[in-house]
Design an enzyme around this catalytic site. Sequence first.
Site, PDB file in Angstrom:
ATOM      1  NE  ARG A   8      47.610  36.825  31.852  1.00 14.00           N
ATOM      2  CZ  ARG A   8      48.292  35.683  31.850  1.00 14.00           C
ATOM      3  NH1 ARG A   8      49.480  35.629  31.229  1.00 14.00           N
ATOM      4  NH2 ARG A   8      47.828  34.604  32.438  1.00 14.00           N
ATOM      5  CE1 TYR A  49      38.599  32.806  27.009  1.00 16.01           C
ATOM      6  CE2 TYR A  49      40.011  31.435  28.367  1.00 16.01           C
ATOM      7  CZ  TYR A  49      39.656  32.676  27.878  1.00 16.01           C
ATOM      8  OH  TYR A  49      40.358  33.773  28.271  1.00 16.01           O
ATOM      9  NE  ARG A  98      44.757  35.956  28.557  1.00 17.69           N
ATOM     10  CZ  ARG A  98      45.797  35.147  28.644  1.00 17.69           C
ATOM     11  NH1 ARG A  98      46.688  35.114  27.667  1.00 17.69           N
ATOM     12  NH2 ARG A  98      45.971  34.347  29.684  1.00 17.69           N
ATOM     13  CG  HIS A 140      44.891  30.252  31.812  1.00 18.62           C
ATOM     14  ND1 HIS A 140      43.749  30.007  31.069  1.00 18.62           N
ATOM     15  CD2 HIS A 140      44.985  31.601  31.903  1.00 18.62           C
ATOM     16  CE1 HIS A 140      43.193  31.152  30.733  1.00 18.62           C
ATOM     17  NE2 HIS A 140      43.923  32.129  31.225  1.00 18.62           N
ATOM     18  CG  HIS A 181      41.767  40.238  28.985  1.00  8.87           C
ATOM     19  ND1 HIS A 181      43.124  40.225  29.216  1.00  8.87           N
ATOM     20  CD2 HIS A 181      41.274  39.138  29.610  1.00  8.87           C
ATOM     21  CE1 HIS A 181      43.433  39.186  29.958  1.00  8.87           C
ATOM     22  NE2 HIS A 181      42.336  38.504  30.216  1.00  8.87           N
ATOM     23  CE  LYS A 239      47.275  37.638  35.400  1.00  3.37           C
ATOM     24  NZ  LYS A 239      46.015  37.215  36.030  1.00  3.37           N
TER      25      LYS A 239
END
Length: 298
Positions: free
Chosen positions: A148, A279, A247, A270, A244, A172
């Site tokens: 990110r 994806y 990514r 994730h 992004h 995150k």
Amino acid sequence: MNWQQAQKDFENYLKIERGLSDNSIENYLLDVKKLVKFLDQNTMKISPLDIDEESLKRFVYEIAKEVNARSQARVISGLRSFFNYLQFEDYRPTNPMALIETPKIGRKLPDTLSISEIDKLIASIDLSKPEGERNRAMLETLYSCGLRVSELIGMQISDLFFEEGFIKVTGKGDKQRFVPIAPATQRLIDRYRREIRVHLSIPKEFEDTLFLNRRGKQLTRAMIFTIVKQHAIKAGVKKKISPHTFRHSFATHLLQGGADLRAIQQMLGHESITTTEVYMHLDRNDLAKVINTYHPRK
């Protein structure tokens, strides 16, 4: 309880209890601020403890005129979380957003670059300028590690474990993970540090920050977006891209190359495999190849 106090308490809850990033917290609070602005504009003096479903439906109806379904769903979700918090803390007996429906939206597939487009974009960087070496190292790191933009600008020199072939990434909620880094990308980072970064005058608080601006300070998210867009134009890439996009391309190219979805999930950081499953947008040729390779009745 007034709106200002409710927002402050909600912010503390998101930060301390949920451990969300500053960007996520800002987005949640923005949803609440939109509601407060609507109430002020319509002289509706209602506290967060007294506002009812009808008032909120009126707000949702108004924002639906201004934003698309995806943005509308985002605001509804944010407000639902806000009132869930008030209910959880026993400030309210119910959540007035509970029965307000979110508009149906299709799942948005992330934009990706082809390998040749990435090569063109990297090749467009002017290495005769000091920032050229930095920009090449940054874009290669975004793509080869699937980072990110916040993870890239926050990367520290002490996060580099090149002998082991990994970098430590803080994602995150300050959650950390180790991501493999290719030898070629390692060499570009080392070259940037050896030939460019070493000549900068760096304030003490940024001595460990890897990628720096000309003043020796940490780069901003906006600066990374600008760099990506400038090089996309220079390379003749017509797609609308952002940091992004690298990514998304990282994950897509790994998946198309046969990588395991769980491994990709770990590298992307994730929490849920469902997030990574976006994806799985392989084209028909890819799907046919899977059948022809692995099915016993091929």
